[in-house]
Design an enzyme around this catalytic site. Structure first.
Site, mmCIF file in Angstrom:
data_model
loop_
_atom_site.group_PDB
_atom_site.id
_atom_site.type_symbol
_atom_site.label_atom_id
_atom_site.label_comp_id
_atom_site.label_asym_id
_atom_site.label_seq_id
_atom_site.Cartn_x
_atom_site.Cartn_y
_atom_site.Cartn_z
ATOM 1 N N ASP A 96 43.371 45.137 59.591
ATOM 2 C CA ASP A 96 43.784 43.776 59.964
ATOM 3 C C ASP A 96 42.688 43.048 60.754
ATOM 4 O O ASP A 96 41.812 43.674 61.341
ATOM 5 C CB ASP A 96 45.022 43.831 60.881
ATOM 6 C CG ASP A 96 46.284 44.268 60.145
ATOM 7 O OD1 ASP A 96 46.180 44.703 58.986
ATOM 8 O OD2 ASP A 96 47.360 44.182 60.755
ATOM 9 N N HIS A 249 42.073 48.253 62.347
ATOM 10 C CA HIS A 249 41.490 46.919 62.508
ATOM 11 C C HIS A 249 39.998 46.924 62.161
ATOM 12 O O HIS A 249 39.298 47.877 62.493
ATOM 13 C CB HIS A 249 41.685 46.435 63.954
ATOM 14 C CG HIS A 249 43.134 46.292 64.315
ATOM 15 N ND1 HIS A 249 43.878 47.329 64.830
ATOM 16 C CD2 HIS A 249 43.987 45.238 64.194
ATOM 17 C CE1 HIS A 249 45.131 46.921 65.031
ATOM 18 N NE2 HIS A 249 45.231 45.658 64.645
HETATM 19 ZN ZN LIG Z 1 46.310 41.533 63.875
#
Ligand SMILES: [Zn+2]
Length: 287
Positions: A96, A249
């Site tokens: 993400d 991430h």
């Molecule tokens: Zn996020």
């Protein structure tokens, strides 16, 4: 799931991606919006079909309706609905908050084993790094939406939620000519009000059954490092018999490096989100 600390890197820089004429024609605007994008009405969004659930802030989960099946809040109670994706037959990574300068480092490593992954991108980062988005897409990875500017959706009005989704889609379409199918809500913030809006876009929520909490490494106060994450993932991999969907991430080099290490050591073989569920890659592609 009380993840209060936001993991987010939004840059206050000028966008690199030109604002397309078709978007000017549709919105009347001439440039990409800031962190609070304007709501632009869409003829296929019917607010009378939006489930009526009270707004709530992140980690404010005391309202009894949030505990009910009517609400099905993932951020408060890990509740999932029939069309949420939250696991995978083969333990697979998802990333993400990109695109970022570190995304390519991640993808070059994945390429070695011909691994395709799923990237949930932010509109504000797409318009800053359109070439990285395009390269990620060209390498065959699945590009999903992570909203325009990483807001906690259950705290927003219906119009603000639509704005967060529509502007992220327009950034993706303007960059690579496609409409996304897969959507990751920031902070896992989703309930049946947000789902009832998302479904009108034809999109589906992608959650997870294993959170690496990789972002916690970035704050010394959390006392969490690579070895902690690595051992947590290894344990989950064994306990869950090699199945699952992981949250990571790609906006920071340190979490990217960890993602590479996990891929090379724990899960060399993995699936994209559509492969996990036998779904389509995009709702529509134009190029
Ligand atoms: Zn996020």
């Amino acid at each position: 799931m009380n993840r209060i600390i936001p993991f987010i890197l939004i840059f206050a820089c000028l966008p690199k991606l030109p604002f397309p004429q078709w978007l000017t024609d549709f919105t009347g605007l001439k440039e990409w919006p800031g962190l609070d994008p304007p709501y632009i009405p869409l003829d296929f969004i019917d607010f009378s079909k939006v489930v009526d659930i009270p707004l709530h802030q992140q980690a404010q989960c005391t309202d009894p309706i949030l505990r009910s099946s009517k609400s099905c809040s993932f951020d408060c109670f890990n509740c999932v609905e029939f069309d949420d994706v939250y696991t995978c037959p083969q333990l697979s990574q998802t990333f993400d908050d990109g695109p970022s300068p570190w995304t390519i480092k991640l993808l070059k490593n994945l390429q070695v084993k011909k691994t395709r992954t799923t990237l949930f991108t932010l509109g504000v980062n797409i318009i800053r790094y359109p070439e990285i988005y395009q390269e990620s897409h060209a390498r065959g990875h699945i590009m999903g939406s992570h909203t325009w500017s990483h807001k906690f959706l259950p705290s927003l009005t219906n119009e603000q939620v639509v704005a967060q989704i529509e502007w992220s889609i327009w950034a993706m379409n303007a960059t690579a000519g496609h409409l996304p199918k897969w959507f990751r809500p920031p902070f896992g913030g989703i309930d049946n009000r947000i789902r009832s809006i998302l479904r009108q876009f034809g999109m589906q929520a992608v959650l997870w059954d294993f959170d690496t909490f990789d972002w916690k490494m970035l704050d010394l106060a959390n006392n969490r490092n690579e070895a902690d994450v690595f051992s947590d993932v290894t344990r989950f991999h064994a306990r869950n018999k090699g199945k699952g969907l992981m949250l990571e991430h790609d906006a920071i080099e340190r979490t990217v490096d960890l993602g590479i290490k996990l891929h090379n050591n724990v899960m060399k073989e993995q699936l994209t989100v559509p492969q996990c569920v036998g779904g389509i890659d995009y709702i529509k592609t134009f190029r």
